[in-house]
Write a protein that holds these residues in place. Sequence first.
Motif, PDB file in Angstrom:
ATOM      1  N   ILE A   6       0.829  -1.209   0.000  1.00 50.77           N
ATOM      2  CA  ILE A   6       0.000   0.000   0.000  1.00 50.77           C
ATOM      3  C   ILE A   6       0.862   1.257   0.000  1.00 50.77           C
ATOM      4  CG2 ILE A   6      -1.669   1.341   1.353  1.00 50.77           C
ATOM      5  CD1 ILE A   6      -2.841  -1.327   2.317  1.00 50.77           C
ATOM      6  N   ILE A   7       1.876   1.288   0.878  1.00 55.64           N
ATOM      7  CA  ILE A   7       2.757   2.454   0.952  1.00 55.64           C
ATOM      8  C   ILE A   7       3.499   2.649  -0.367  1.00 55.64           C
ATOM      9  CG2 ILE A   7       4.770   3.466   2.100  1.00 55.64           C
ATOM     10  CD1 ILE A   7       2.182   3.500   3.725  1.00 55.64           C
ATOM     11  N   ILE A  10       1.111   4.150  -2.958  1.00 53.32           N
ATOM     12  CA  ILE A  10       0.884   5.581  -2.701  1.00 53.32           C
ATOM     13  C   ILE A  10       2.099   6.395  -3.121  1.00 53.32           C
ATOM     14  CG2 ILE A  10       0.500   7.317  -0.895  1.00 53.32           C
ATOM     15  CD1 ILE A  10      -1.116   5.221   0.630  1.00 53.32           C
ATOM     16  N   GLY A  13       2.071   6.630  -6.868  1.00 55.68           N
ATOM     17  CA  GLY A  13       1.026   7.571  -7.258  1.00 55.68           C
ATOM     18  C   GLY A  13       1.435   9.011  -7.019  1.00 55.68           C
ATOM     19  N   THR A  14       2.094   9.262  -5.888  1.00 56.70           N
ATOM     20  CA  THR A  14       2.553  10.614  -5.585  1.00 56.70           C
ATOM     21  C   THR A  14       3.516  11.120  -6.642  1.00 56.70           C
ATOM     22  OG1 THR A  14       2.321  10.183  -3.206  1.00 56.70           O
ATOM     23  CG2 THR A  14       3.702  12.056  -3.866  1.00 56.70           C
ATOM     24  N   ILE A 276      -5.028   9.313  -3.368  1.00 59.16           N
ATOM     25  CA  ILE A 276      -4.570   8.126  -2.642  1.00 59.16           C
ATOM     26  C   ILE A 276      -5.365   6.901  -3.077  1.00 59.16           C
ATOM     27  CG2 ILE A 276      -4.431   7.040  -0.361  1.00 59.16           C
ATOM     28  CD1 ILE A 276      -3.924   9.822   0.808  1.00 59.16           C
ATOM     29  N   SER A 279      -4.526   5.956  -6.698  1.00 57.20           N
ATOM     30  CA  SER A 279      -3.200   5.351  -6.827  1.00 57.20           C
ATOM     31  C   SER A 279      -3.246   3.861  -6.518  1.00 57.20           C
ATOM     32  CB  SER A 279      -2.200   6.051  -5.901  1.00 57.20           C
ATOM     33  OG  SER A 279      -2.042   7.399  -6.253  1.00 57.20           O
ATOM     34  N   ILE A 280      -3.862   3.527  -5.392  1.00 50.71           N
ATOM     35  CA  ILE A 280      -3.938   2.116  -4.995  1.00 50.71           C
ATOM     36  C   ILE A 280      -4.812   1.332  -5.960  1.00 50.71           C
ATOM     37  CG2 ILE A 280      -4.619   0.520  -3.167  1.00 50.71           C
ATOM     38  CD1 ILE A 280      -4.100   2.811  -1.168  1.00 50.71           C
TER      39      ILE A 280
END
Length: 392
Positions: A6-7, A10, A13-14, A276, A279-280
């Motif tokens: 998950i991290i 993200i 995606g950022t 967020i 992204s996931i």
Amino acid sequence: MTTYHIIFFILVGTIIFAIDQKREYFPVPIILLLVGVALSYVPFFEQVLLTEKMIMHGFLPALLFISAYQLPLKDLKKYYGTFIALSTIGMLLTAFLLAVLIYTTVGISLSIGFVGALLIASILTPTDPVSTVNILKTSTKRDELADVVEGESLLNDGTSIVLFTVVAGIFSNQKSFHIGSFISEFLWVSIGGVLVGLIFGYILSKVIFWLNHREYQVMVSIVLAYGSFLVAEHIGVSGVLATVTSGLILSYEIDITSQKRRPDYLNGFWENINPIVLSILFIVMGLEATDLLKISDFWAMFVIFILSLLAREAILLIMFKLLPNLHNHFKTKDVHLMTWCGIKGTMSIALLLMFKDQYSGHEDSIISLTIGAIMLSMVIQSLTIYPLSKRN
């Protein structure tokens, strides 16, 4: 899916959102999708799975609530009849026409019966404006057209679930088709979902304005988005329509209470949540799609993708002639752009995974054809929206 995954999603995606700030030529969700496809070949991501429950109970309520909350109320009041017509009659006609086209072309070659073709059509009919609305507003400078596309999509998600459930039941020999029972089920699920959204939206929007602390107001808005969805699903009505309705009610209450000035803290929270979730969701969608695709059927996927465009175009042209709000405010060439903006996305993936998890036995070919058509729609249409809309 672990915390590490998950991290990482993200973080990716950022980076992509930061690089592509304008989101004109290359919509961020599609870049994320392609990143997911690439990551599917990395062993670390082999155990990442996307399920129907993850989309329906985790991602979808937030995305729907954000879109409904941000939809301009002036356009909702002006085009509510158009939204309802396009997302009900228009969507059902599109699904039936697409099923006929699939059955008479690909279906004959691959031994797919009419019910199987209708199942594919019911999955491909709902549209997802996440990737296109910002581009449409930037390129055409016509927010009204983009809002019509978004409003149709918000409501047709609810219709698509009802249609899919009935068709999937017929396909799996769990029940026979009766037009009367279909209409009654459709009305119950749809009207029930709207009523739940109205009740939740009215009560909790009052609570939001009653509370003095911004943090608590944000917390109540989360309860509103997810609570309306879960309660509606629990009693057997449309959680999608409940969440959409609750978001619209909150938007309305804010407009009449705050002199049309949206609270910065609410806007800020949901605008931060949106990237967020995207992204996931889109990265994991790319990971999942790779396992479901059969490249040998690519020709059939492409044919189905083209047929989905033709069916949508034909029905939109008919609706354009019949609905005064459309032919009085838009031109015929706008219909072509609306057709191209009808990208398959989150809801289509959710319905396909629902079929895969609950109904599918040996129908891997239907799953492969459908996910292929969805992927082609997301990539081809999203990447060409900007140049086509600039020419419009």
